[in-house]
Design a protein around this motif. Structure first.
Motif: not given
Length: 101
Positions: A2-4, A8-9, A26-27, A34-37
């Motif tokens: 959800p954060d990703l 990215l919209g 991501g990992s 998680k994908v590094p910001a």
């Protein structure tokens, strides 16, 4: 995820496609994906990341190894590969990545 999707919209399906097509990586190291910001610039995947991920995949890197290599300082570059990509030095980063194969 959800954060990703929010960062990215983009709808979830499009975000999954970006991951599947190696525009992002991501990992799930601690149970949460998680994908590094730093891989996202102005709401989009860093454009030079895609080709670099393909080179790393061709060199036999899995997603975790690719993330680690991108984020850790690389002696031959003098900084981390992701920092070099952010500075526009994609040719240098990909040359070093190709040498890893």
């Amino acid at each position: 995820m959800p954060d990703l999707v929010e960062a990215l919209g983009q709808p979830l399906g499009r975000v999954r496609r970006l991951l599947d097509e190696h525009h992002l990586v991501g990992s799930r190291r601690d149970g949460t994906f998680k994908v590094p910001a730093v891989f996202i610039v102005d709401g989009h995947p860093l454009s030079s990341l895609h080709g670099t991920l393909i080179v790393l995949q061709d060199a036999g890197f899995d997603d975790d190894e690719a993330i680690d290599w991108l984020l850790e300082p690389e002696d031959t570059i003098g900084i981390s590969p992701i920092d070099a990509l952010l500075m526009g030095r994609k040719s240098e980063v990909r040359r070093v990545a190709r040498a890893l194969a």
